[in-house]
Design a protein around this motif. Sequence first.
Motif, PDB file in Angstrom:
ATOM      1  N   ALA A 162       0.941  -1.307  -0.067  1.00 35.46           N
ATOM      2  CA  ALA A 162       0.128   0.149   0.045  1.00 35.46           C
ATOM      3  C   ALA A 162       0.945   1.356   0.070  1.00 35.46           C
ATOM      4  O   ALA A 162       0.577   2.145  -0.933  1.00 35.46           O
ATOM      5  CB  ALA A 162      -1.059   0.060   1.212  1.00 35.46           C
ATOM      6  N   GLY A 163       1.967   1.278   0.857  1.00 33.02           N
ATOM      7  CA  GLY A 163       2.755   2.478   0.925  1.00 33.02           C
ATOM      8  C   GLY A 163       3.401   2.637  -0.257  1.00 33.02           C
ATOM      9  O   GLY A 163       3.625   3.749  -0.724  1.00 33.02           O
TER      10      GLY A 163
ATOM     11  N   GLU B 194      -0.225 -14.146  -0.193  1.00 29.79           N
ATOM     12  CA  GLU B 194       0.369 -14.242  -1.488  1.00 29.79           C
ATOM     13  C   GLU B 194      -0.474 -14.467  -2.763  1.00 29.79           C
ATOM     14  O   GLU B 194      -0.103 -14.053  -3.980  1.00 29.79           O
ATOM     15  CB  GLU B 194       1.386 -15.451  -1.562  1.00 29.79           C
ATOM     16  N   GLN B 195      -1.842 -14.827  -2.311  1.00 33.11           N
ATOM     17  CA  GLN B 195      -2.876 -15.043  -3.604  1.00 33.11           C
ATOM     18  C   GLN B 195      -3.264 -13.882  -4.086  1.00 33.11           C
ATOM     19  O   GLN B 195      -3.949 -12.991  -3.299  1.00 33.11           O
ATOM     20  CB  GLN B 195      -3.881 -15.988  -3.028  1.00 33.11           C
TER      21      GLN B 195
ATOM     22  N   ALA C 225      -0.053   3.756   6.160  1.00 29.16           N
ATOM     23  CA  ALA C 225       0.311   2.386   5.319  1.00 29.16           C
ATOM     24  C   ALA C 225       0.854   1.505   6.190  1.00 29.16           C
ATOM     25  O   ALA C 225       1.649   0.653   5.689  1.00 29.16           O
ATOM     26  CB  ALA C 225       1.008   2.851   4.160  1.00 29.16           C
TER      27      ALA C 225
ATOM     28  N   TYR D 130      -5.708 -23.508   5.579  1.00 32.75           N
ATOM     29  CA  TYR D 130      -5.318 -23.042   4.082  1.00 32.75           C
ATOM     30  C   TYR D 130      -3.887 -23.684   3.677  1.00 32.75           C
ATOM     31  O   TYR D 130      -3.110 -23.384   4.623  1.00 32.75           O
ATOM     32  CB  TYR D 130      -5.348 -21.377   4.165  1.00 32.75           C
TER      33      TYR D 130
ATOM     34  N   TRP E 197       4.320 -19.142  13.169  1.00 41.79           N
ATOM     35  CA  TRP E 197       4.122 -17.812  13.423  1.00 41.79           C
ATOM     36  C   TRP E 197       2.860 -17.349  13.406  1.00 41.79           C
ATOM     37  O   TRP E 197       1.712 -18.205  13.129  1.00 41.79           O
ATOM     38  CB  TRP E 197       4.843 -17.245  12.183  1.00 41.79           C
TER      39      TRP E 197
ATOM     40  N   LYS F  81      -0.256 -14.524  13.082  1.00 42.48           N
ATOM     41  CA  LYS F  81      -0.458 -13.049  12.407  1.00 42.48           C
ATOM     42  C   LYS F  81      -1.922 -12.675  12.684  1.00 42.48           C
ATOM     43  O   LYS F  81      -3.004 -13.523  12.599  1.00 42.48           O
ATOM     44  CB  LYS F  81      -0.276 -12.887  11.011  1.00 42.48           C
TER      45      LYS F  81
ATOM     46  N   ALA G 151      -5.332 -11.597  11.879  1.00 39.05           N
ATOM     47  CA  ALA G 151      -6.089 -11.499  10.458  1.00 39.05           C
ATOM     48  C   ALA G 151      -7.773 -11.007  10.575  1.00 39.05           C
ATOM     49  O   ALA G 151      -8.746 -11.353   9.681  1.00 39.05           O
ATOM     50  CB  ALA G 151      -6.174 -13.040   9.806  1.00 39.05           C
TER      51      ALA G 151
ATOM     52  N   VAL H  24      -4.187   3.858   3.956  1.00 40.62           N
ATOM     53  CA  VAL H  24      -4.542   3.169   2.793  1.00 40.62           C
ATOM     54  C   VAL H  24      -3.954   1.610   3.143  1.00 40.62           C
ATOM     55  O   VAL H  24      -3.344   1.218   4.337  1.00 40.62           O
ATOM     56  CB  VAL H  24      -3.373   3.361   1.616  1.00 40.62           C
TER      57      VAL H  24
ATOM     58  N   ILE I 178      -4.012  -7.469  -1.085  1.00 42.13           N
ATOM     59  CA  ILE I 178      -2.886  -7.350  -1.631  1.00 42.13           C
ATOM     60  C   ILE I 178      -3.648  -6.119  -2.863  1.00 42.13           C
ATOM     61  O   ILE I 178      -3.179  -5.149  -2.908  1.00 42.13           O
ATOM     62  CB  ILE I 178      -2.002  -8.215  -2.276  1.00 42.13           C
TER      63      ILE I 178
HETATM   64  C1  LIG Z   1      -2.217 -15.137   7.435  1.00 43.49           C
HETATM   65  C2  LIG Z   1      -2.609 -14.325   5.916  1.00 43.49           C
HETATM   66  C3  LIG Z   1      -2.933 -14.372   4.865  1.00 43.49           C
HETATM   67  C4  LIG Z   1      -3.069 -13.515   3.898  1.00 43.49           C
HETATM   68  N1  LIG Z   1      -3.107 -14.061   2.612  1.00 43.49           N
HETATM   69  C5  LIG Z   1      -3.504 -13.109   1.582  1.00 43.49           C
HETATM   70  C6  LIG Z   1      -3.606 -13.506   0.251  1.00 43.49           C
HETATM   71  O1  LIG Z   1      -3.623 -14.652  -0.037  1.00 43.49           O
HETATM   72  N2  LIG Z   1      -3.971 -12.633  -0.664  1.00 43.49           N
HETATM   73  C7  LIG Z   1      -4.225 -11.476  -0.569  1.00 43.49           C
HETATM   74  O2  LIG Z   1      -4.327 -10.455  -1.267  1.00 43.49           O
HETATM   75  N3  LIG Z   1      -3.839 -11.037   0.711  1.00 43.49           N
HETATM   76  C8  LIG Z   1      -3.767 -11.732   1.831  1.00 43.49           C
HETATM   77  N4  LIG Z   1      -3.507 -11.326   3.075  1.00 43.49           N
HETATM   78  C9  LIG Z   1      -3.624  -9.893   3.516  1.00 43.49           C
HETATM   79  C10 LIG Z   1      -2.244  -9.124   2.778  1.00 43.49           C
HETATM   80  O3  LIG Z   1      -1.018  -9.942   3.302  1.00 43.49           O
HETATM   81  C11 LIG Z   1      -2.313  -7.553   3.232  1.00 43.49           C
HETATM   82  O4  LIG Z   1      -3.714  -6.929   2.755  1.00 43.49           O
HETATM   83  C12 LIG Z   1      -1.311  -6.909   2.580  1.00 43.49           C
HETATM   84  O5  LIG Z   1      -0.128  -7.138   2.993  1.00 43.49           O
HETATM   85  C13 LIG Z   1      -1.610  -5.158   3.126  1.00 43.49           C
HETATM   86  O6  LIG Z   1      -0.596  -4.581   2.486  1.00 43.49           O
HETATM   87  P1  LIG Z   1      -0.273  -3.330   3.435  1.00 43.49           P
HETATM   88  O7  LIG Z   1       0.767  -2.407   2.599  1.00 43.49           O
HETATM   89  O8  LIG Z   1      -1.448  -2.544   3.633  1.00 43.49           O
HETATM   90  O9  LIG Z   1       0.239  -3.640   4.800  1.00 43.49           O
HETATM   91  P2  LIG Z   1       1.437  -4.690   5.056  1.00 43.49           P
HETATM   92  O10 LIG Z   1       1.836  -5.483   4.236  1.00 43.49           O
HETATM   93  O11 LIG Z   1       1.206  -4.984   6.423  1.00 43.49           O
HETATM   94  O12 LIG Z   1       2.641  -3.569   5.130  1.00 43.49           O
HETATM   95  C14 LIG Z   1       2.932  -2.483   6.268  1.00 43.49           C
HETATM   96  C15 LIG Z   1       4.171  -2.149   6.263  1.00 43.49           C
HETATM   97  O13 LIG Z   1       4.408  -0.904   6.991  1.00 43.49           O
HETATM   98  C16 LIG Z   1       5.439  -1.087   8.029  1.00 43.49           C
HETATM   99  N5  LIG Z   1       4.962  -0.660   9.401  1.00 43.49           N
HETATM  100  C17 LIG Z   1       4.269  -1.094  10.224  1.00 43.49           C
HETATM  101  N6  LIG Z   1       4.367  -0.303  11.333  1.00 43.49           N
HETATM  102  C18 LIG Z   1       5.127   0.542  11.043  1.00 43.49           C
HETATM  103  C19 LIG Z   1       5.599   1.734  11.626  1.00 43.49           C
HETATM  104  N7  LIG Z   1       5.073   2.165  12.808  1.00 43.49           N
HETATM  105  N8  LIG Z   1       6.639   2.692  11.516  1.00 43.49           N
HETATM  106  C20 LIG Z   1       7.087   2.234  10.000  1.00 43.49           C
HETATM  107  N9  LIG Z   1       6.627   1.123   9.140  1.00 43.49           N
HETATM  108  C21 LIG Z   1       5.647   0.480   9.837  1.00 43.49           C
HETATM  109  C22 LIG Z   1       5.577  -2.926   8.043  1.00 43.49           C
HETATM  110  O14 LIG Z   1       6.796  -3.006   8.283  1.00 43.49           O
HETATM  111  C23 LIG Z   1       5.227  -3.102   6.786  1.00 43.49           C
HETATM  112  O15 LIG Z   1       6.663  -3.083   5.891  1.00 43.49           O
HETATM  113  C24 LIG Z   1      -3.075 -12.129   4.239  1.00 43.49           C
HETATM  114  C25 LIG Z   1      -3.001 -11.756   5.367  1.00 43.49           C
HETATM  115  C26 LIG Z   1      -2.597 -12.587   6.629  1.00 43.49           C
HETATM  116  C27 LIG Z   1      -2.446 -12.188   7.827  1.00 43.49           C
END
Ligand SMILES: Cc1cc2nc3c(=O)[nH]c(=O)nc-3n(C[C@H](O)[C@H](O)[C@H](O)COP(=O)(O)OP(=O)(O)OC[C@H]3O[C@@H](n4cnc5c(N)ncnc54)[C@H](O)[C@@H]3O)c2cc1C
Length: 374
Positions: free
Chosen positions: A17-18, A48-49, A163, A214, A269, A271, A273, A289, A304
């Motif tokens: 997102a970021g 990942e999907q 983000a 899963y 691990w 997480k 969800a 975002v 994603i």
């Molecule tokens: C078990 C599991 C399975 C999933 N499977 C899927 C799937 O199959 N398909 C799919 O589309 N989605 C899946 N998701 C969801 C998907 O991983 C997220 O929706 C996606 O990663 C969101 O992207 P984002 O950039 O919003 O957040 P993130 O990917 O979480 O990125 C956030 C970033 O911000 C950084 N951050 C956090 N806090 C701070 C801070 N205070 N200061 C600076 N940096 C910070 C983190 O280190 C990270 O790099 C799954 C989620 C989980 C938990």
Amino acid sequence: MQNLLETNVLIVGGGPAGASAALSLLKYSDLKVVIIEETNLESVKIGEQVNSSIFDLLNYMGIEKKSFSENNFIQGYSNTAAWGSERIMVRDSIFNTETESFQLNREEFDYMLLEKVSEKGGIIFPRTKCLKFEQIENDYWTVELKHETKGNFSVKAKYLIDATGRSGSVCRKIGVESKRHDELTAIGRFFYFNESDMIKQDIIIESIEDGWWYCASLPDRKMTLTFFSDAHIIKEKRLEKSENWNELLSKTKHIKHKISQASSGGKPWVKNAFSQVTDISLKKNFLAVGDAAASFDPISSMGIGFAISSACHAAKAIIDADLGHENTFQHYQENINMIYCQYLETKTFFYQKEQRWSDSAFWQKRINMQRISK
Ligand SMILES: Cc1cc2nc3c(=O)[nH]c(=O)nc-3n(C[C@H](O)[C@H](O)[C@H](O)COP(=O)(O)OP(=O)(O)OC[C@H]3O[C@@H](n4cnc5c(N)ncnc54)[C@H](O)[C@@H]3O)c2cc1C
């Protein structure tokens, strides 16, 4: 390090997102962008999907599929589930209309997006933590930061974007509220296969009394195997212990066979969800975002794609606001609310297809849920 850096947009969080917010801003405006990321960009990524609409989103941000290595996206050949019955059936793709799905190499994917941000002139500070947020007269933001080795500095920006993923840590620090709808938690392990092993590129879901499993093959002969349940159930059953996790897995009918030839990569691990939505409308010049704006049950595979599309919309809202257009942030939030409301409806419908364990705490909460009225 320079003590005060001025920019137009400060983005906290360097996930999909970021990075996508930065890429859209850099492609469609002259606004300067800084990303703050707390990790060293090498952490293990979960989720990942994706479906084929990801390529349109990448294209919108000016990134071609060929920028990624050949095995970054592996095509999912079969998507099946034992859900509602113990028979394996083709999984309903009710959360999206795309039929083609891909499994990403998340580490490479996320890293590549950030590399593109840097190539296009965005500034990224990894290993940097946010200490304090301040908004001057409801307008400019000043954020105090600490880099792991280079020390403290501040960034002044007109617009601030959260983000940070499901933690929504900027929102929490500046008093923006989120509404959480469940306590879904994931507890998983990675498995690895030898060169000689045949691994089928498929995804399989299997529901059990306390939640659902899963299993998906990933690039590089890796497999993810995850159990989803409510946080208190995972705690009560002490599933963080490998032996308890293995015991639960051994009771599955289908999934346990998937890893019979694989070696495991360590302890489980955990997480978050859960599903949640954030309302940014009371803060000026601030947007959330990706997961920080709305996070979805991973069964939907929406995360994603939504992370990238919400970031593209957020960038457009900022660009338009900077040109003097009114209510662009409000429209952005209304769109998020609408997507989330539709998602809750679909999620309820999907969970209600599993009626075998109406006495279990996990399923009771989900199948007795009222359909959301619009
Ligand atoms: C078990 C599991 C399975 C999933 N499977 C899927 C799937 O199959 N398909 C799919 O589309 N989605 C899946 N998701 C969801 C998907 O991983 C997220 O929706 C996606 O990663 C969101 O992207 P984002 O950039 O919003 O957040 P993130 O990917 O979480 O990125 C956030 C970033 O911000 C950084 N951050 C956090 N806090 C701070 C801070 N205070 N200061 C600076 N940096 C910070 C983190 O280190 C990270 O790099 C799954 C989620 C989980 C938990």
